[in-house]
Design an enzyme around this catalytic site. Structure first.
Site, short mmCIF file in Angstrom:
data_model
loop_
_atom_site.label_atom_id
_atom_site.label_comp_id
_atom_site.label_asym_id
_atom_site.label_seq_id
_atom_site.Cartn_x
_atom_site.Cartn_y
_atom_site.Cartn_z
N ASP A 180 15.95 -5.30 -40.24
CA ASP A 180 15.97 -5.07 -41.69
C ASP A 180 16.34 -3.63 -42.05
O ASP A 180 16.47 -3.30 -43.23
CB ASP A 180 14.61 -5.41 -42.30
N ARG A 233 2.38 -14.10 -44.18
CA ARG A 233 1.57 -14.85 -43.19
C ARG A 233 0.10 -14.85 -43.58
O ARG A 233 -0.61 -15.85 -43.37
CB ARG A 233 1.79 -14.24 -41.80
N ARG A 247 17.43 -4.09 -50.23
CA ARG A 247 17.58 -3.01 -49.25
C ARG A 247 18.93 -2.29 -49.40
O ARG A 247 19.04 -1.12 -49.06
CB ARG A 247 17.36 -3.53 -47.83
N ARG A 303 21.91 -19.01 -48.03
CA ARG A 303 21.52 -18.59 -46.66
C ARG A 303 21.26 -19.81 -45.78
O ARG A 303 20.79 -20.84 -46.25
CB ARG A 303 20.29 -17.68 -46.74
C1 S3P Z 1 11.11 -11.96 -41.20
C2 S3P Z 1 11.99 -12.09 -40.17
C3 S3P Z 1 13.34 -11.51 -40.18
C4 S3P Z 1 13.49 -10.43 -41.25
C5 S3P Z 1 12.90 -10.83 -42.56
C6 S3P Z 1 11.42 -11.15 -42.39
C7 S3P Z 1 9.80 -12.60 -41.10
O1 S3P Z 1 14.27 -12.53 -40.46
O2 S3P Z 1 14.85 -10.11 -41.42
O3 S3P Z 1 13.04 -9.80 -43.51
O4 S3P Z 1 8.88 -12.25 -41.87
O5 S3P Z 1 9.63 -13.48 -40.24
P1 S3P Z 1 14.87 -13.48 -39.30
O6 S3P Z 1 13.74 -14.19 -38.72
O7 S3P Z 1 15.81 -14.39 -40.00
O8 S3P Z 1 15.56 -12.54 -38.36
#
Ligand code: S3P
Length: 439
Positions: free
Chosen positions: A314, A25, A389, A121
């Protein structure tokens, strides 16, 4: 091939690499801001470096100085240029979904792709709601999978009730909402991580937050800023569980982000009897940070409340290891999202930890674990399924087991935790990389 050897007590203090979500971000909003942003402790893992490369390909200058500080020269909401080639986001679901939202509203064409895991995905979860805003996104299998071809166009704000608690979906829509006309509102069933909301506010964007919904007004101005990325609690999870499992350990993890939307694992491990102290809490650019002191503990199995799942999403691979070494049964439900992460993490854990003596039964939306408080036998060879992970969890299993654990297949640890083996080594754990095949 990676091998983790059983070890004696883990001791010492370490600082974790920067938070992956916050780093993505920081790069994205820094690029969209007016003026320069200066970012300290950015995660230099492959996922984030792919996002940096994507913005460079769209004309944004991003420079790293020798002391590891990054300067991003923002080009404003209208300053990106059309990338000359396909944008490859590697292994990163966050990179792809967030960029899909942003690029849907830019006046140019772009194509997003990634590695084999990322191309399998689900992308329909962002492509479909973005289409309701007017986006023109095409993908494989009826727009469900990458590569995604995006013909940027003018978007209109919508109200979207997301069926999944996903910060990636929420952020993709909010990013599209920045260039859309009118207001864009996203609500979710349970609060997912809220780094986007916090960081947009820090960049000077007004947001309306109301319980589980958030609204952005189109065409705001983002102002460049200086920020320090907290240590990643999702990386801290590995030494944390290692210290809980290896007798006589005591480890301090400095400067870890403890945003409440990310601390599910802390709550779960403490409920299991884990001795984890939160020391020296402070604020870093709108995000709470603390030092975590973790001591070896005898853990007891628990039932994981489904509403905690998004706050620990995660961390379930390494949580499964903690449960596998606890006394009694642990049950996880409401976690079907684990099946669409970098690998099918429910299956990968049942198989990989199963090879080390863990008793994990797969459930469609979680798992049932019968703990072995005497610890795992280890000695097994397991597949990482290209998932960082999963690989790290198996390595922690090896440090705590009676015999070494070997991981084969692409381990991809650099995705999120560069220097993992060295940091675990600094605490007293031995993880080696060996060229060749386990068979
Ligand atoms: C993330 C959101 C999560 C997380 C990913 C990082 C993010 O995924 O599992 O490692 O930075 O917005 P989801 O939004 O698909 O749950």
């Amino acid at each position: 091939m990676l091998i983790a050897h059983p070890c004696g007590p883990l001791r010492g203090e370490i600082e974790l690499p920067g938070d992956k979500s916050i780093s993505h971000r920081a790069v994205i909003f820094g690029a969209l801001a007016d003026g320069e942003s200066v970012i300290h402790h950015l995660l230099e893992g492959e996922d984030v470096l792919r996002t940096v490369a994507a913005f460079r390909a769209m004309g944004v200058e991003a420079q790293r100085s020798e002391n590891g500080v990054w300067r991003i020269r923002g080009v404003g909401l209208d300053g990106l240029s059309e990338p000359l080639d396909v944008v490859d986001l590697g292994n990163s679901g966050t990179g792809m979904r967030l960029l899909a939202g942003l690029l849907a509203g830019q006046p140019f064409f772009s194509v997003l792709t990634g590695d084999e895991s990322l191309r399998s995905r689900p992308m329909g979860r962002v492509a479909a709601p973005l289409a309701r805003m007017g986006a023109r996104i095409l993908g494989r299998d009826n727009n469900r999978y990458a590569p995604l071809a995006i013909q940027g166009t003018e978007l209109t704000g919508i109200e979207y009730a997301s069926p999944v608690a996903s910060a990636q979906v929420k952020t993709a829509l909010l990013l599209a909402g920045l260039s859309a006309s009118g207001r864009t509102t996203v609500s979710e069933p349970v609060l997912s991580r809220d780094h986007t909301e916090r960081m947009l506010a820090a960049f000077g964007v007004e947001l309306d937050r109301d319980g589980l919904s958030v609204t952005v007004q189109g065409r705001p101005r983002l102002r460049g800023l200086e920020l320090i990325v907290p240590g990643d609690i999702s990386s801290a999870a590995f030494p944390m569980v290692a210290a809980l499992l290896v007798p006589d350990s005591e480890v301090t993890l400095r400067g870890v982000g403890i945003n409440p939307s990310r601390t599910g694992l802390l709550d779960l491990l403490r409920e299991m009897g884990g001795d984890i102290a939160i020391l020296n809490p402070r604020d870093a650019g709108g995000e709470p940070v603390a030092d975590l002191r973790v001591r070896h503990s005898r853990l007891k199995g628990i039932r994981v409340p489904p509403e905690v799942v998004p706050r620990a999403i995660d961390e379930f691979p390494v949580f499964a290891l903690a449960a596998a070494c606890a006394e009694g049964e642990t049950v996880v439900t409401g976690a079907e999202e684990l099946r669409v992460k970098e690998s099918d993490r429910i299956q990968a854990m049942a198989l990989g930890l199963g090879r080390q003596g863990a008793r994990i039964e797969e459930l469609p939306d979680g798992m049932r674990v019968q703990g072995r408080p005497e610890g795992l036998e280890g000695g097994g060879v397991a597949e990482a399924f290209g998932d960082h992970r999963i690989a790290m969890t198996l390595m922690i299993a090896g440090l705590a087991a009676q015999q070494a654990v070997t991981v084969t297949g692409r381990a991809n640890i650099e995705t999120s935790f560069p220097g993992f083996a060295a940091l675990m080594g600094a605490l007293g754990g031995r993880i080696e990389r060996i060229e060749g095949n386990a068979r």
